[in-house]
Scaffold this motif. Structure first.
Motif, short mmCIF file in Angstrom:
data_model
loop_
_atom_site.label_atom_id
_atom_site.label_comp_id
_atom_site.label_asym_id
_atom_site.label_seq_id
_atom_site.Cartn_x
_atom_site.Cartn_y
_atom_site.Cartn_z
N LEU A 5 -14.68 38.06 -19.32
CA LEU A 5 -15.48 38.75 -18.30
C LEU A 5 -14.61 39.66 -17.45
O LEU A 5 -15.00 40.79 -17.13
N ALA A 6 -13.43 39.19 -17.10
CA ALA A 6 -12.52 40.01 -16.29
C ALA A 6 -12.12 41.26 -17.05
O ALA A 6 -12.07 42.36 -16.49
N ILE A 7 -11.86 41.11 -18.36
CA ILE A 7 -11.50 42.27 -19.17
C ILE A 7 -12.66 43.25 -19.25
O ILE A 7 -12.47 44.46 -19.13
N LEU A 8 -13.88 42.74 -19.43
CA LEU A 8 -15.06 43.61 -19.48
C LEU A 8 -15.20 44.38 -18.17
O LEU A 8 -15.40 45.60 -18.17
N PHE A 9 -15.08 43.68 -17.04
CA PHE A 9 -15.18 44.34 -15.73
C PHE A 9 -14.07 45.38 -15.56
O PHE A 9 -14.29 46.46 -15.02
N LEU A 10 -12.87 45.06 -16.02
CA LEU A 10 -11.76 45.99 -15.90
C LEU A 10 -11.99 47.24 -16.75
O LEU A 10 -11.74 48.36 -16.30
N ILE A 11 -12.50 47.05 -17.97
CA ILE A 11 -12.81 48.20 -18.83
C ILE A 11 -13.87 49.08 -18.17
O ILE A 11 -13.75 50.31 -18.13
N GLU A 12 -14.93 48.44 -17.66
CA GLU A 12 -15.99 49.20 -16.99
C GLU A 12 -15.43 49.96 -15.78
O GLU A 12 -15.73 51.14 -15.59
N ASN A 13 -14.63 49.27 -14.99
CA ASN A 13 -14.05 49.88 -13.80
C ASN A 13 -13.22 51.10 -14.18
O ASN A 13 -13.36 52.17 -13.56
N CYS A 14 -12.37 50.97 -15.19
CA CYS A 14 -11.54 52.10 -15.63
C CYS A 14 -12.39 53.24 -16.16
O CYS A 14 -12.10 54.42 -15.90
N LEU A 15 -13.44 52.92 -16.90
CA LEU A 15 -14.31 53.94 -17.45
C LEU A 15 -14.94 54.78 -16.33
O LEU A 15 -14.96 56.01 -16.39
N TYR A 16 -15.43 54.11 -15.29
CA TYR A 16 -16.05 54.84 -14.17
C TYR A 16 -15.01 55.62 -13.37
O TYR A 16 -15.28 56.74 -12.93
N ALA A 17 -13.83 55.07 -13.20
CA ALA A 17 -12.78 55.79 -12.48
C ALA A 17 -12.37 57.04 -13.24
O ALA A 17 -12.22 58.12 -12.65
N ILE A 18 -12.21 56.92 -14.55
CA ILE A 18 -11.85 58.08 -15.38
C ILE A 18 -12.98 59.11 -15.38
O ILE A 18 -12.72 60.32 -15.29
N ALA A 19 -14.22 58.65 -15.44
CA ALA A 19 -15.36 59.58 -15.38
C ALA A 19 -15.38 60.33 -14.05
O ALA A 19 -15.62 61.54 -14.02
N SER A 20 -15.10 59.62 -12.97
CA SER A 20 -15.07 60.27 -11.66
C SER A 20 -13.95 61.32 -11.60
O SER A 20 -14.17 62.44 -11.12
N LEU A 21 -12.79 60.96 -12.11
CA LEU A 21 -11.67 61.91 -12.13
C LEU A 21 -11.96 63.10 -13.06
O LEU A 21 -11.54 64.22 -12.77
N THR A 22 -12.68 62.85 -14.13
CA THR A 22 -13.07 63.93 -15.03
C THR A 22 -14.00 64.90 -14.31
O THR A 22 -13.83 66.12 -14.40
N HIS A 23 -14.98 64.37 -13.58
CA HIS A 23 -15.90 65.24 -12.84
C HIS A 23 -15.22 65.94 -11.67
O HIS A 23 -15.74 66.93 -11.16
N ALA A 24 -14.06 65.44 -11.27
CA ALA A 24 -13.28 66.11 -10.22
C ALA A 24 -12.39 67.20 -10.81
O ALA A 24 -11.80 67.99 -10.08
N GLY A 25 -12.28 67.24 -12.15
CA GLY A 25 -11.46 68.25 -12.80
C GLY A 25 -10.02 67.83 -13.03
O GLY A 25 -9.20 68.65 -13.44
N PHE A 26 -9.69 66.57 -12.78
CA PHE A 26 -8.32 66.11 -12.96
C PHE A 26 -8.00 65.74 -14.40
O PHE A 26 -6.86 65.80 -14.81
N VAL A 27 -9.00 65.31 -15.16
CA VAL A 27 -8.76 64.88 -16.54
C VAL A 27 -9.09 66.00 -17.51
O VAL A 27 -8.31 66.31 -18.40
N LEU A 28 -10.25 66.61 -17.34
CA LEU A 28 -10.69 67.73 -18.19
C LEU A 28 -11.29 68.82 -17.31
O LEU A 28 -11.98 68.52 -16.34
N GLN A 29 -11.06 70.04 -17.69
CA GLN A 29 -11.67 71.16 -17.00
C GLN A 29 -13.04 71.43 -17.60
O GLN A 29 -13.28 71.17 -18.77
N GLY A 30 -13.97 71.93 -16.79
CA GLY A 30 -15.29 72.30 -17.27
C GLY A 30 -16.33 71.22 -17.13
O GLY A 30 -17.47 71.41 -17.53
N HIS A 31 -15.96 70.09 -16.57
CA HIS A 31 -16.91 68.99 -16.39
C HIS A 31 -17.11 68.67 -14.91
O HIS A 31 -17.62 67.61 -14.57
N GLU A 32 -16.71 69.58 -14.03
CA GLU A 32 -16.78 69.33 -12.60
C GLU A 32 -18.23 69.20 -12.13
O GLU A 32 -19.09 69.98 -12.53
#
Length: 120
Positions: A5-32
């Motif tokens: 369960l902890a691993i599942l929560f950690l994966i979900e948490n990382c996925l949302y953090a990366i998605a947020s950073l992607t929409h901020a333009g830090f990971v990929l451009q064009g998805h802001e």
């Protein structure tokens, strides 16, 4: 089970953090997309508190984890709906990411709901 369960929560948490950073333009451009930055960062924080609640092993830990998963799923469904009606980025990456998010959250909810011996 606690570790899984902890691993599942950690994966979900990382996925949302990366998605947020992607929409901020830090990971990929064009998805802001500013509203998505905020929503996904908030969901990441909610899932982080769900992970913390599991590690505390209190009588309310399971309820807190289910609540965190539920809030995250509701927010993600709102995001998927906005994509469906044409608000925000309309990329294949957004479609796939939201589908994976929903799948992981539903998996976590089912897991917690079906296992009364889950933490808490």
């Amino acid at each position: 089970m606690r570790l899984a369960l902890a691993i599942l929560f950690l994966i979900e948490n990382c996925l949302y953090a990366i998605a947020s950073l992607t929409h901020a333009g830090f990971v990929l451009q064009g998805h802001e997309h500013r509203p998505a930055i905020i929503a996904e960062a908030v969901i990441s924080a909610v899932l982080f508190f769900g992970l913390i609640s599991l590690s505390l092993d209190r009588p309310w830990s399971r309820t807190a984890a289910i609540s965190a998963q539920s809030v995250a799923l509701l927010g993600t469904l709102v995001g998927a709906f906005t994509i469906a009606v044409g608000v925000g980025p309309q990329t294949r990456l957004d479609y796939i990411t939201h589908a994976v998010m929903i799948l992981l959250l539903v998996t976590g909810l089912v897991w917690l709901a079906r296992n009364p011996n889950a933490p808490g």
